[in-house]
Motif scaffolding. Structure first.
Motif, PDB file in Angstrom:
ATOM      1  N   VAL A 136     -32.639 -27.411  20.432  1.00 32.86           N
ATOM      2  CA  VAL A 136     -32.457 -27.905  21.810  1.00 32.86           C
ATOM      3  C   VAL A 136     -32.994 -29.327  21.954  1.00 32.86           C
ATOM      4  O   VAL A 136     -33.169 -29.821  23.068  1.00 32.86           O
ATOM      5  N   LYS A 137     -33.276 -29.960  20.825  1.00 32.08           N
ATOM      6  CA  LYS A 137     -33.690 -31.372  20.749  1.00 32.08           C
ATOM      7  C   LYS A 137     -34.968 -31.648  21.529  1.00 32.08           C
ATOM      8  O   LYS A 137     -35.108 -32.680  22.184  1.00 32.08           O
ATOM      9  N   GLN A 153     -34.948 -30.380  30.691  1.00 30.78           N
ATOM     10  CA  GLN A 153     -35.783 -29.978  29.546  1.00 30.78           C
ATOM     11  C   GLN A 153     -36.310 -28.569  29.734  1.00 30.78           C
ATOM     12  O   GLN A 153     -36.334 -27.777  28.794  1.00 30.78           O
ATOM     13  N   GLN A 155     -34.949 -26.125  31.327  1.00 28.82           N
ATOM     14  CA  GLN A 155     -33.908 -25.127  31.095  1.00 28.82           C
ATOM     15  C   GLN A 155     -33.590 -25.002  29.602  1.00 28.82           C
ATOM     16  O   GLN A 155     -33.322 -23.905  29.117  1.00 28.82           O
ATOM     17  N   ARG A 156     -33.664 -26.116  28.872  1.00 23.97           N
ATOM     18  CA  ARG A 156     -33.428 -26.026  27.416  1.00 23.97           C
ATOM     19  C   ARG A 156     -34.548 -25.218  26.756  1.00 23.97           C
ATOM     20  O   ARG A 156     -34.304 -24.440  25.834  1.00 23.97           O
ATOM     21  N   ILE A 159     -33.919 -21.580  27.431  1.00 22.98           N
ATOM     22  CA  ILE A 159     -32.896 -21.052  26.519  1.00 22.98           C
ATOM     23  C   ILE A 159     -33.531 -20.770  25.155  1.00 22.98           C
ATOM     24  O   ILE A 159     -33.334 -19.706  24.570  1.00 22.98           O
ATOM     25  N   THR A 176     -27.282 -24.075  35.546  1.00 22.10           N
ATOM     26  CA  THR A 176     -27.339 -25.504  35.894  1.00 22.10           C
ATOM     27  C   THR A 176     -27.380 -25.741  37.403  1.00 22.10           C
ATOM     28  O   THR A 176     -27.404 -26.877  37.839  1.00 22.10           O
ATOM     29  N   GLU A 186     -26.973 -32.080  29.481  1.00 17.04           N
ATOM     30  CA  GLU A 186     -27.795 -31.723  28.315  1.00 17.04           C
ATOM     31  C   GLU A 186     -27.918 -30.208  28.152  1.00 17.04           C
ATOM     32  O   GLU A 186     -27.979 -29.695  27.037  1.00 17.04           O
ATOM     33  N   VAL A 187     -27.927 -29.488  29.295  1.00 19.63           N
ATOM     34  CA  VAL A 187     -28.020 -28.023  29.224  1.00 19.63           C
ATOM     35  C   VAL A 187     -26.686 -27.429  28.760  1.00 19.63           C
ATOM     36  O   VAL A 187     -26.652 -26.542  27.907  1.00 19.63           O
ATOM     37  N   VAL A 190     -26.262 -27.696  25.028  1.00 20.74           N
ATOM     38  CA  VAL A 190     -26.952 -26.643  24.275  1.00 20.74           C
ATOM     39  C   VAL A 190     -26.135 -25.345  24.314  1.00 20.74           C
ATOM     40  O   VAL A 190     -25.965 -24.665  23.306  1.00 20.74           O
TER      41      VAL A 190
END
Lengths: 252, 228
Positions: A136-137, A153, A155-156, A159, A176, A186-187, A190
């Motif tokens: 998720v970077k 971030q 939410q990533r 996940i 989202t 970004e979400v 992913v």
């Protein structure tokens, strides 16, 4: 589609749900029947108040259904003697409001489940978590706390936290909807990669363009029921149900 | 009588300061043990009450907990102390200090229960759901996710309860316990001089309240630094 011959991962039979208080019952889901298969990326769309989120939350029993059966990996998880906690380990869930644990570091958010519930060692859990953080970077945020992160971030991380339990299916409840517009991408990115990796996903969302692009099935929910189901192309090009047509018209 | 003579008479002569020293010892001992008992009882009651509120289980236990909290909070501390000493332990010979531990501990438990319950209820339902969705049971979610956050939120209120308890123990004299207040009063009855012993006792209470207060503030700061 040849999916009909496979055993479904999740089989929903005659699912109904009503919220009741002393004065009256409010029915929110009426006799829902649907199957989800391994590798499915199923999107559920529809107007607000249709029961989409409630349906999703019934799947892991965050909401208790009033009637019906849900078979997950062959077992009716609505049965009386079912250990739902064990099944939930195999069903990841991502919430609209992220629901990260604010008193734990990002790393602990990811590893507490595997360590406490699957009994793996801290080192093994952290190794697993680091891979997911990379995915998720956010590998540089392992020692941050949730309040130091942006919505996207968070939410990533949420996940990644679910994935850290190595679930068989991921449930996304409007992932989202609570995000600033510039963080939605970004979400979704992913989630797209997750779909490409053949994770089974059931997603409640209002992101129609994303649904069309990523889903292999789209379900339209309105009036407490699933009114139409189709592959993305036909769902948008040849909607049959009157309510769906009206809904899609309004979307443009 | 000069101030110097007054102080000599009340504290130095015949080692009268020892009434205050041993009284203070008892006061602190009762406070500390009662805080521990109160926190244990309080946690138990808060757990019963919130589990009932959130899951609908444990109806009988919840009723008992509610009754307990209502009765304790609805009657005077002094009376509770007298009842424990003269009614409950009337026919058994139990050291007075044990009676004080029990009476003050059970009393504090009712207040602590409501403080902790408020803390638990202040945590977003989403935290329970996040725990549940990972496969944690209700009890596990409570332990790993809810209580650590709840306790941090109610720490000032818990510190306040400890301060209230320290001062409440001054009624221990009603069962002839030699606590700080009683010690000062004994000196007064011997010297017929009220000013010095009573104000000295008041100053000592205030001193320890300030110490408790600064300890709680320090703990709060530490917890605040541990996350953001």
């Amino acid at each position: 589609m040849t999916t009909d011959q496979k055993t479904p991962l999740i089989e929903v039979k005659h699912l109904s749900k009503a919220f009741s208080n002393s004065r009256h019952d409010l029915e929110v889901l009426t006799d829902i029947n649907v199957n989800f298969y391994e590798g499915d990326v199923a999107f559920i769309v529809g107007p607000s108040g249709a029961g989409k989120s409630t349906f999703l939350r019934c799947l892991n029993r965050l909401e208790e259904a009033t009637a019906g059966e849900i078979y997950f990996e062959g077992e009716n998880i609505l049965g009386n003697k079912v250990d739902i906690d064990r099944h939930r380990q195999k069903m990841g869930m991502v919430f609209q409001q992220f629901n990260l644990f604010p008193h734990l570091s990002v790393m602990s958010n990811l590893t507490i489940g595997p360590i406490k519930l699957q009994g793996i060692s801290k080192e093994e859990a952290e190794e697993r978590a680091n891979k997911l953080l990379k995915r998720v970077k956010l590998e540089d945020r392992a020692n941050s706390f949730p309040n130091q992160l942006s919505g996207g971030q968070k939410q990533r991380i949420a996940i990644a936290r679910s994935l850290c339990m190595e679930p068989d299916v991921m449930l996304f409840d409007e992932p989202t909807s609570a995000l600033d517009p510039e963080m939605v991408g970004e979400v979704l990115e992913v989630m797209r990669e997750l779909a490409e990796d053949k994770m089974t996903m059931i997603v409640v969302t209002h992101e129609m363009a994303f649904a069309r692009e990523v889903a292999n099935r789209i379900l339209f929910m309105a009036d407490r029921q699933i009114l139409e189901e189709n592959d993305p192309v036909n769902f948008f090009e040849n909607p049959k149900n009157e309510r769906l047509r009206a809904f899609l018209d309004k979307m443009i | 009588m000069s101030l110097k003579e007054n102080l000599y008479l009340n504290f130095i002569k015949e080692d009268r300061y020892m009434y205050l020293v041993s009284g203070l010892g008892n006061t602190l001992l009762i406070t500390i043990v009662a805080v521990v008992v109160g926190i244990l009882v309080g946690f138990l009651l808060a757990y019963i009450r919130t589990t009932h509120d959130k899951t609908g289980k444990w109806k009988v236990a919840n009723l008992f907990a509610q009754l307990y909290i209502t009765v304790i909070r609805g009657t005077p501390m002094v009376l509770q102390l007298l009842i424990v000493y003269f009614v409950i332990f009337a026919s058994v010979n139990v050291p007075k200090i044990i009676v004080a531990f029990i009476a003050f501990g059970l009393n504090s438990g009712a207040y602590v229960a409501e403080i902790i319950r408020a803390g638990i209820m202040s945590i977003d339902q989403g935290q329970f759901e996040a725990g549940a969705s990972l496969g944690f049971s209700y009890t596990q979610s409570m332990l790993y996710f809810i209580l650590p956050q709840a306790i941090k939120n109610v720490l000032p209120a818990l510190g306040n309860e400890m301060i209230v308890l320290l001062k409440e123990t001054s009624v221990a004299g009603y069962i002839a316990m030699n606590d700080l207040t009683r010690g000062a009063d004994i000196i007064r009855s011997q010297t017929y001089s009220a000013f010095a012993p009573l104000l000295m006792a008041a100053a000592i209470y205030l001193f320890f309240v300030l110490i408790f207060d600064s300890l709680v503030k320090k703990l709060e700061r530490n917890l605040k630094n541990s996350d953001h």
